[in-house]
Design an enzyme around this catalytic site. Sequence first.
Site, PDB file in Angstrom:
ATOM      1  N   SER A  87       3.682   9.689  -2.884  1.00 41.30           N
ATOM      2  CA  SER A  87       4.966   9.886  -3.567  1.00 41.30           C
ATOM      3  C   SER A  87       5.026  11.251  -4.246  1.00 41.30           C
ATOM      4  O   SER A  87       4.004  11.818  -4.639  1.00 41.30           O
ATOM      5  CB  SER A  87       5.182   8.796  -4.613  1.00 41.30           C
ATOM      6  OG  SER A  87       5.173   7.532  -4.020  1.00 41.30           O
TER       7      SER A  87
HETATM    8  N1  SAH Z   1       1.992   4.921  -4.319  1.00 42.87           N
HETATM    9  C1  SAH Z   1       1.662   5.441  -3.033  1.00 42.87           C
HETATM   10  C2  SAH Z   1       2.875   5.291  -2.125  1.00 42.87           C
HETATM   11  C3  SAH Z   1       2.490   5.178  -0.726  1.00 42.87           C
HETATM   12  S1  SAH Z   1       3.835   4.852   0.377  1.00 42.87           S
HETATM   13  C4  SAH Z   1       1.253   6.889  -3.121  1.00 42.87           C
HETATM   14  O1  SAH Z   1       1.779   7.620  -3.964  1.00 42.87           O
HETATM   15  O2  SAH Z   1       0.419   7.316  -2.343  1.00 42.87           O
HETATM   16  C5  SAH Z   1       3.959   3.091   0.311  1.00 42.87           C
HETATM   17  C6  SAH Z   1       2.751   2.311   0.717  1.00 42.87           C
HETATM   18  O3  SAH Z   1       3.123   0.935   0.714  1.00 42.87           O
HETATM   19  C7  SAH Z   1       2.239   2.591   2.129  1.00 42.87           C
HETATM   20  O4  SAH Z   1       0.892   2.938   2.084  1.00 42.87           O
HETATM   21  C8  SAH Z   1       2.459   1.274   2.872  1.00 42.87           C
HETATM   22  O5  SAH Z   1       1.479   0.990   3.863  1.00 42.87           O
HETATM   23  C9  SAH Z   1       2.423   0.267   1.740  1.00 42.87           C
HETATM   24  N2  SAH Z   1       3.063  -1.026   2.021  1.00 42.87           N
HETATM   25  C10 SAH Z   1       4.224  -1.269   2.672  1.00 42.87           C
HETATM   26  N3  SAH Z   1       4.474  -2.595   2.727  1.00 42.87           N
HETATM   27  C11 SAH Z   1       3.440  -3.207   2.097  1.00 42.87           C
HETATM   28  C12 SAH Z   1       3.111  -4.561   1.831  1.00 42.87           C
HETATM   29  N4  SAH Z   1       3.886  -5.582   2.232  1.00 42.87           N
HETATM   30  N5  SAH Z   1       1.967  -4.831   1.178  1.00 42.87           N
HETATM   31  C13 SAH Z   1       1.139  -3.826   0.760  1.00 42.87           C
HETATM   32  N6  SAH Z   1       1.399  -2.525   0.977  1.00 42.87           N
HETATM   33  C14 SAH Z   1       2.526  -2.199   1.629  1.00 42.87           C
END
Ligand code: SAH
Length: 227
Positions: free
Chosen positions: A76
Amino acid sequence: MLEKQSNNEQLHAGIGMTSARTRDRLIDRLKQRGIQSSHVLETIRNTPRHLFIEEAMAHKAYEDTALPIGFDQTISQPYIVARMTELLIQAGPLRTVLEVGTGSGYQTAVLAQLVDRVFSVERIGALHQRAAAALQQAGLSNVNLRHTDGNTGWPTTMKFDGIMVTAASKSLPKSLTSQLAMNGRVVIPVEQEGEQALCLVRRTESGFTHELIEPVHFVPMLKGVID
Ligand code: SAH
């Protein structure tokens, strides 16, 4: 408390990797965009974001931008991390926070310096493992990670003071609201008719309140786990 102080010392050691001026510029930008919490701003200044992205992209680590982390996912943007964190801790200190979507582990690292313990779930096994290594390298030990689908919450009957979802969902899954403690808060990007908005949900004695904060762009929350 002692644990958090020693974590901070280790994180400060990471500052040598980039000039203080580069980080100051990021903090100035976050302030310009309306981030007010000095706790959040200082934590972002002290968190080595370069540890949570691939080396080839490290020169962009302190720009206020989302970056690819593989598997069609992104780390993010610092502004969004700051905004969501500020909203979550606005009402005072939190003991436990559940994060859905560990991704790179950067948001997890920011939270871990501001609350007692962070529980974070990720559905992509490779990202889960990489985040675990980066968090260890950052010296953060008050974090529990699981490779699981966040639609079903944390796999115990535990209640959390705060829940942060970092992938966009059509609605807040029931399994997550049922794990929210009384007076707890959830920050989640909600998608309706193709538009996403950050939503703050609060659990009060008389039920749940919802407040729309601002438009955002997140990857979708998906179902199931992959390696
Ligand atoms: N906070 C993280 C955001 C990553 S993007 C950062 O700053 O790096 C969002 C993440 O949510 C991705 O890695 C994706 O694989 C995960 N995600 C999506 N659906 C999900 C679910 N049902 N359970 C767990 N993780 C999930």
